[in-house]
Design a protein around this motif. Structure first.
Motif, PDB file in Angstrom:
ATOM      1  N   ARG A  31       5.735 -63.700  20.603  1.00  0.00           N
ATOM      2  CA  ARG A  31       5.910 -62.714  19.542  1.00  0.00           C
ATOM      3  C   ARG A  31       5.693 -61.321  20.105  1.00  0.00           C
ATOM      4  NH1 ARG A  31       3.228 -64.414  13.752  1.00  0.00           N
ATOM      5  NH2 ARG A  31       4.683 -66.100  13.226  1.00  0.00           N
ATOM      6  N   PHE A  32       6.554 -60.396  19.713  1.00  0.00           N
ATOM      7  CA  PHE A  32       6.433 -59.029  20.174  1.00  0.00           C
ATOM      8  C   PHE A  32       6.180 -58.057  19.017  1.00  0.00           C
ATOM      9  CE2 PHE A  32       8.899 -61.208  23.411  1.00  0.00           C
ATOM     10  CZ  PHE A  32       8.187 -60.871  24.565  1.00  0.00           C
ATOM     11  N   THR A  33       5.966 -58.585  17.822  1.00  0.00           N
ATOM     12  CA  THR A  33       5.619 -57.762  16.670  1.00  0.00           C
ATOM     13  C   THR A  33       4.534 -58.468  15.875  1.00  0.00           C
ATOM     14  OG1 THR A  33       7.285 -58.773  15.221  1.00  0.00           O
ATOM     15  CG2 THR A  33       7.957 -56.827  16.491  1.00  0.00           C
ATOM     16  N   THR A  34       3.937 -57.751  14.952  1.00  0.00           N
ATOM     17  CA  THR A  34       2.969 -58.338  14.023  1.00  0.00           C
ATOM     18  C   THR A  34       3.547 -58.219  12.619  1.00  0.00           C
ATOM     19  OG1 THR A  34       1.831 -56.191  13.965  1.00  0.00           O
ATOM     20  CG2 THR A  34       0.944 -57.877  15.443  1.00  0.00           C
ATOM     21  N   PRO A  35       4.330 -59.204  12.179  1.00  0.00           N
ATOM     22  CA  PRO A  35       5.013 -59.108  10.877  1.00  0.00           C
ATOM     23  C   PRO A  35       4.034 -58.969   9.719  1.00  0.00           C
ATOM     24  CG  PRO A  35       5.897 -60.909  12.196  1.00  0.00           C
ATOM     25  CD  PRO A  35       4.655 -60.443  12.888  1.00  0.00           C
ATOM     26  N   VAL A  36       4.386 -58.107   8.781  1.00  0.00           N
ATOM     27  CA  VAL A  36       3.602 -57.920   7.565  1.00  0.00           C
ATOM     28  C   VAL A  36       4.117 -58.887   6.514  1.00  0.00           C
ATOM     29  CG1 VAL A  36       2.978 -56.314   5.727  1.00  0.00           C
ATOM     30  CG2 VAL A  36       3.157 -55.506   8.098  1.00  0.00           C
ATOM     31  N   GLN A  37       3.255 -59.748   6.033  1.00  0.00           N
ATOM     32  CA  GLN A  37       3.637 -60.723   5.007  1.00  0.00           C
ATOM     33  C   GLN A  37       3.539 -60.063   3.637  1.00  0.00           C
ATOM     34  OE1 GLN A  37       4.870 -63.646   5.997  1.00  0.00           O
ATOM     35  NE2 GLN A  37       4.441 -62.990   8.110  1.00  0.00           N
ATOM     36  N   ILE A  38       4.628 -60.115   2.877  1.00  0.00           N
ATOM     37  CA  ILE A  38       4.665 -59.489   1.558  1.00  0.00           C
ATOM     38  C   ILE A  38       4.965 -60.560   0.523  1.00  0.00           C
ATOM     39  CG2 ILE A  38       5.659 -57.670   0.142  1.00  0.00           C
ATOM     40  CD1 ILE A  38       6.620 -56.330   2.695  1.00  0.00           C
ATOM     41  N   GLN A  39       4.092 -60.685  -0.443  1.00  0.00           N
ATOM     42  CA  GLN A  39       4.292 -61.684  -1.491  1.00  0.00           C
ATOM     43  C   GLN A  39       5.432 -61.270  -2.409  1.00  0.00           C
ATOM     44  OE1 GLN A  39       0.753 -62.492  -3.729  1.00  0.00           O
ATOM     45  NE2 GLN A  39       1.723 -64.018  -5.043  1.00  0.00           N
ATOM     46  N   LYS A  40       6.279 -62.236  -2.764  1.00  0.00           N
ATOM     47  CA  LYS A  40       7.394 -61.978  -3.673  1.00  0.00           C
ATOM     48  C   LYS A  40       6.872 -61.456  -5.005  1.00  0.00           C
ATOM     49  CE  LYS A  40      11.724 -62.333  -5.125  1.00  0.00           C
ATOM     50  NZ  LYS A  40      12.806 -61.482  -4.603  1.00  0.00           N
ATOM     51  N   SER A  41       7.511 -60.432  -5.531  1.00  0.00           N
ATOM     52  CA  SER A  41       7.075 -59.813  -6.779  1.00  0.00           C
ATOM     53  C   SER A  41       7.264 -60.755  -7.965  1.00  0.00           C
ATOM     54  CB  SER A  41       7.872 -58.533  -7.013  1.00  0.00           C
ATOM     55  OG  SER A  41       7.631 -57.997  -8.296  1.00  0.00           O
ATOM     56  N   ASP A  42       6.461 -60.564  -8.999  1.00  0.00           N
ATOM     57  CA  ASP A  42       6.605 -61.364 -10.220  1.00  0.00           C
ATOM     58  C   ASP A  42       7.573 -60.713 -11.208  1.00  0.00           C
ATOM     59  OD1 ASP A  42       5.111 -59.217 -11.050  1.00  0.00           O
ATOM     60  OD2 ASP A  42       3.495 -60.390 -11.946  1.00  0.00           O
ATOM     61  N   PHE A  43       8.225 -59.610 -10.810  1.00  0.00           N
ATOM     62  CA  PHE A  43       9.314 -59.039 -11.620  1.00  0.00           C
ATOM     63  C   PHE A  43      10.465 -58.716 -10.686  1.00  0.00           C
ATOM     64  CE2 PHE A  43       7.546 -55.175  -9.953  1.00  0.00           C
ATOM     65  CZ  PHE A  43       8.589 -54.266  -9.918  1.00  0.00           C
ATOM     66  N   SER A  44      11.641 -58.573 -11.240  1.00  0.00           N
ATOM     67  CA  SER A  44      12.842 -58.363 -10.432  1.00  0.00           C
ATOM     68  C   SER A  44      13.593 -57.131 -10.893  1.00  0.00           C
ATOM     69  CB  SER A  44      13.769 -59.580 -10.519  1.00  0.00           C
ATOM     70  OG  SER A  44      13.153 -60.724  -9.973  1.00  0.00           O
ATOM     71  N   ILE A  45      14.078 -56.367  -9.923  1.00  0.00           N
ATOM     72  CA  ILE A  45      14.949 -55.229 -10.200  1.00  0.00           C
ATOM     73  C   ILE A  45      16.384 -55.743 -10.310  1.00  0.00           C
ATOM     74  CG2 ILE A  45      15.852 -53.066  -9.280  1.00  0.00           C
ATOM     75  CD1 ILE A  45      13.161 -52.641  -7.915  1.00  0.00           C
ATOM     76  N   GLN A  46      17.054 -55.325 -11.373  1.00  0.00           N
ATOM     77  CA  GLN A  46      18.406 -55.807 -11.670  1.00  0.00           C
ATOM     78  C   GLN A  46      19.463 -54.850 -11.113  1.00  0.00           C
ATOM     79  OE1 GLN A  46      18.651 -58.855 -12.900  1.00  0.00           O
ATOM     80  NE2 GLN A  46      16.405 -58.856 -12.912  1.00  0.00           N
ATOM     81  N   PRO A  47      20.719 -55.311 -10.999  1.00  0.00           N
ATOM     82  CA  PRO A  47      21.778 -54.425 -10.506  1.00  0.00           C
ATOM     83  C   PRO A  47      21.882 -53.147 -11.325  1.00  0.00           C
ATOM     84  CG  PRO A  47      22.583 -56.680 -10.668  1.00  0.00           C
ATOM     85  CD  PRO A  47      21.234 -56.656 -11.319  1.00  0.00           C
ATOM     86  N   LEU A  48      21.990 -52.013 -10.639  1.00  0.00           N
ATOM     87  CA  LEU A  48      22.204 -50.697 -11.267  1.00  0.00           C
ATOM     88  C   LEU A  48      21.047 -50.277 -12.156  1.00  0.00           C
ATOM     89  CD1 LEU A  48      25.928 -51.217 -12.325  1.00  0.00           C
ATOM     90  CD2 LEU A  48      25.074 -50.308 -10.173  1.00  0.00           C
ATOM     91  N   GLU A  49      19.892 -50.921 -12.016  1.00  0.00           N
ATOM     92  CA  GLU A  49      18.767 -50.602 -12.906  1.00  0.00           C
ATOM     93  C   GLU A  49      18.293 -49.170 -12.704  1.00  0.00           C
ATOM     94  OE1 GLU A  49      14.724 -52.436 -14.773  1.00  0.00           O
ATOM     95  OE2 GLU A  49      15.721 -53.525 -13.177  1.00  0.00           O
ATOM     96  N   GLU A  50      17.757 -48.611 -13.780  1.00  0.00           N
ATOM     97  CA  GLU A  50      17.189 -47.268 -13.724  1.00  0.00           C
ATOM     98  C   GLU A  50      15.805 -47.341 -13.077  1.00  0.00           C
ATOM     99  OE1 GLU A  50      16.105 -43.545 -16.751  1.00  0.00           O
ATOM    100  OE2 GLU A  50      16.901 -45.443 -17.525  1.00  0.00           O
TER     101      GLU A  50
END
Length: 268
Positions: free
Chosen positions: A2-21
């Motif tokens: 490994r040549f990087t230390t990946p940052v683990q990000i938990q999947k969000s409990d809400f979702s951004i929709q197409p073209l959302e404001e």
């Protein structure tokens, strides 16, 4: 290996929709990410009253915004504020007035956290369904000295962590950690060696997509990408039959995309 230390990000409990404001308020890092959302045709408002670096100035903007969308990103750059001596108020912009008129102060963790709590309250008063994403800008402040810059970031990180722990519907996105840990190389910085490069901003946007975008929003990005690239093409011979045919085909795809996604507007 490994040549990087990946940052683990938990999947969000809400979702951004197409073209959302989406509303972005904060440092110039918010400007960069907000611009990427706008390029992907999301309905974005980015720092409507100017770039805001500290929690108090972010709060001032939110108190002036008339309409709060469902998704808001707040990006903090520093815990340093400037206070106008005459009034004792934190100013958002010194407007090139003499430095002697102002007092600089570093907010404590408690002051930053209390200000962010007030900002969230303002957002919820306007939109009870609001989802807030807090980030800390990876941009370093050389004028403080790098040790003081790190102390400033640490103060913000601790304050944000407290606020996230105390509030449902508020989360933290580790933009700061992505740059300092995953992209730990000066090739990911702009020429000033302080701001993330465009490549770094694009990578952070990709991680945002993984974390917050719905399947439909990611499908939209795939649909939009070839049209966006075609419209951005600059030909050597714009009057050639080949290019005119290419653009007619591109405009047809654009019209089909607008039919598929109501609310999408593509300039021809």
């Amino acid at each position: 290996m490994r040549f990087t230390t990946p940052v683990q990000i938990q999947k969000s409990d809400f979702s951004i929709q197409p073209l959302e404001e989406v509303l972005f308020v904060g440092s110039c890092f918010a400007d960069g990410i907000g611009r990427r959302f706008a390029e992907e045709r999301f309905h974005t408002t980015v720092n409507p009253f100017g770039t805001m670096y500290n929690p108090v100035s972010v709060l001032h903007t939110l108190q002036r915004v008339e309409r709060i969308p469902r998704v808001v990103f707040l990006t903090l750059g520093t815990n340093h504020v400037y206070i106008l001596k005459e009034t004792g108020e934190v100013v958002d912009n010194c407007q090139k007035r003499p430095a002697r008129l102002f007092e600089e102060k570093a907010l404590s963790v408690e002051e930053c956290a209390a200000t962010l709590q007030q900002a969230i309250h303002v957002l919820r008063q306007s939109n009870s369904e609001v989802r807030v994403v807090l980030t800390v800008s990876p941009i370093r402040y050389a004028k403080y000295g790098f040790h003081e810059s790190q102390l400033s970031k640490a103060t913000l990180l601790i304050a944000v962590d407290r606020v996230v722990g105390d509030n449902q519907g508020v989360c933290y996105f580790p933009a700061y950690e992505l740059v300092l840990d995953e992209l730990r190389d000066y090739r990911f910085y702009a020429p000033d060696m302080l701001h993330p490069s465009q490549q770094a901003v694009d990578y952070i946007f990709e991680r945002l997509v993984e974390t917050y975008f719905s399947d439909e929003a990611r499908t939209f990005l795939d649909d939009w990408r070839p049209v966006k690239e075609a419209l951005a093409h600059r030909p050597l011979h714009p009057e050639s039959p080949e290019y005119l045919a290419f653009m007619e085909k591109t405009h047809k795809k654009a019209r089909q995309l607008m039919e598929k996604y109501p609310g999408l507007y593509i300039e021809h």
